[in-house]
Design an enzyme around this catalytic site. Structure first.
Site, PDB file in Angstrom:
ATOM      1  N   ASP A  85      18.033 -20.399  13.110  1.00  0.00           N
ATOM      2  CA  ASP A  85      18.530 -19.176  12.479  1.00  0.00           C
ATOM      3  C   ASP A  85      17.548 -18.059  12.809  1.00  0.00           C
ATOM      4  O   ASP A  85      16.377 -18.114  12.434  1.00  0.00           O
ATOM      5  CB  ASP A  85      18.631 -19.402  10.975  1.00  0.00           C
ATOM      6  CG  ASP A  85      19.373 -18.283  10.250  1.00  0.00           C
ATOM      7  OD1 ASP A  85      19.550 -17.199  10.833  1.00  0.00           O
ATOM      8  OD2 ASP A  85      19.752 -18.494   9.079  1.00  0.00           O
ATOM      9  N   HIS A 155      26.217 -12.409   3.755  1.00  0.00           N
ATOM     10  CA  HIS A 155      25.653 -11.259   3.046  1.00  0.00           C
ATOM     11  C   HIS A 155      25.811  -9.996   3.873  1.00  0.00           C
ATOM     12  O   HIS A 155      25.926 -10.037   5.108  1.00  0.00           O
ATOM     13  CB  HIS A 155      24.167 -11.503   2.753  1.00  0.00           C
ATOM     14  CG  HIS A 155      23.394 -12.019   3.937  1.00  0.00           C
ATOM     15  ND1 HIS A 155      22.725 -11.194   4.808  1.00  0.00           N
ATOM     16  CD2 HIS A 155      23.217 -13.284   4.412  1.00  0.00           C
ATOM     17  CE1 HIS A 155      22.163 -11.927   5.760  1.00  0.00           C
ATOM     18  NE2 HIS A 155      22.449 -13.201   5.549  1.00  0.00           N
ATOM     19  N   HIS A 163      19.849  -8.430   2.544  1.00  0.00           N
ATOM     20  CA  HIS A 163      20.888  -8.787   1.568  1.00  0.00           C
ATOM     21  C   HIS A 163      21.392  -7.526   0.889  1.00  0.00           C
ATOM     22  O   HIS A 163      21.218  -7.327  -0.313  1.00  0.00           O
ATOM     23  CB  HIS A 163      20.361  -9.815   0.570  1.00  0.00           C
ATOM     24  CG  HIS A 163      20.101 -11.156   1.179  1.00  0.00           C
ATOM     25  ND1 HIS A 163      21.080 -12.113   1.313  1.00  0.00           N
ATOM     26  CD2 HIS A 163      18.990 -11.676   1.738  1.00  0.00           C
ATOM     27  CE1 HIS A 163      20.576 -13.181   1.919  1.00  0.00           C
ATOM     28  NE2 HIS A 163      19.308 -12.948   2.183  1.00  0.00           N
TER      29      HIS A 163
END
Length: 291
Positions: A85, A155, A163
């Site tokens: 990620d 998000h 976020h």
């Protein structure tokens, strides 16, 4: 969103996609996780970008928030299911993307999260709700016999903000935020052979500064120097040089100056796959920045 900001998001996405693809090719049985993480992070900087968060490498039942520890001696092993990620930013405009590399026999599970992501992308348009996107994700995962991870979400993204705005669930819910043109979203389905819910491990390698308070310890001051350079984005413990870093971290956590990001895991012996893209919502759909 103006043209300049749009171009920054697109450039960040192109860089993140390029580096993540290179990273996927580097995941091999017997390879050092620490060397892999440091190589990918250096590659982002060498290509002109900055890290939006430490490069995440999460194995098997671990779903998210793992990265290499200082002196980490872990290696990739046969049978591992490896989530990678990557977050990249250009002047604060973020691209967040992830994929799963299979060192075992988990092709169907990998396909479940990937197909769920494509279903979500096809669903995104102004006027739809976050709950409808979650329902599309859930259907794609469950039809393949797996569970979506219900307490992890996608998000919104903002400048120097990982976020921003509303969450995008991985399961169908009633309502939720209404998607609007110009929103930037990171959608990340997780499929699991386990319970469908993750819990926190006791170990955290990733932190973020959430308040400004004075620090006396030299190690705490060094940590805050790294946090300030991160501009409110997460950083890794291994980015802090010098000794007594754990003491400094403990002090800053007690004072609630830092927020930890513990490793998130499903039940033992389960496997979790992940897929993620960043997209900009347009008048009739979305443009994926991280293809």
């Amino acid at each position: 969103m103006n043209d300049e900001i749009y171009d920054q998001y697109m450039s960040a996405g192109a860089l993140a996609a390029k580096v993540l693809r290179r990273g996927a090719d580097m995941v091999r049985e017997g390879g050092s996780i620490l060397e892999f993480v440091e190589t990918i992070e250096a590659m982002v900087v060498d290509e002109g970008g900055q890290l939006a968060f430490p490069f995440n490498v999460s194995l098997n039942e671990d779903a998210a928030h793992d990265t290499a520890m200082p002196g980490d001696d872990r290696i990739f092993s046969r049978g591992d299911l490896v989530k990678i990620d990557l977050g990249v930013h250009l002047d604060g405009y973020i691209a967040d993307t992830a994929m799963t590399v299979d060192l075992g026999d988990h092709a169907s599970l990998v396909a479940a999260s990937r197909s769920a992501l494509e279903a979500a992308i096809a669903t995104v348009r102004p006027g739809i709700t976050a709950g409808e996107i979650g329902a599309a994700i859930q259907r794609e995962i469950e039809v393949r016999g797996y569970r979506p991870v219900s307490n992890l979400t996608g998000h919104g993204l903002g400048r120097y903000d990982l976020h921003a705005g509303s969450n995008i669930p991985n399961v169908g819910i009633v309502g939720g935020a209404v998607i609007e043109e110009g929103m930037v979203l990171a959608i990340e389905p997780f499929a699991t052979t386990g319970s469908g819910r993750v819990a926190e491990r006791s170990r955290a390698e990733i932190f973020r500064q959430v308040s400004t308070k004075p620090a006396r310890l030299p190690s705490a001051k060094r940590i805050l120097d790294v946090a300030r350079k991160s501009r409110g984005l997460p950083f890794a413990r291994r980015w802090v040089q010098g000794d007594k870093v754990d003491i400094g971290l403990a002090t800053l956590l007690r004072s609630q100056t830092l927020q930890p990001y513990p490793v998130l895991h499903d039940m033992p012996a389960s496997f979790v796959s992940q897929a993620e893209h960043t997209m900009i919502v347009t008048g009739d759909g979305c443009v994926v920045t991280t293809r």
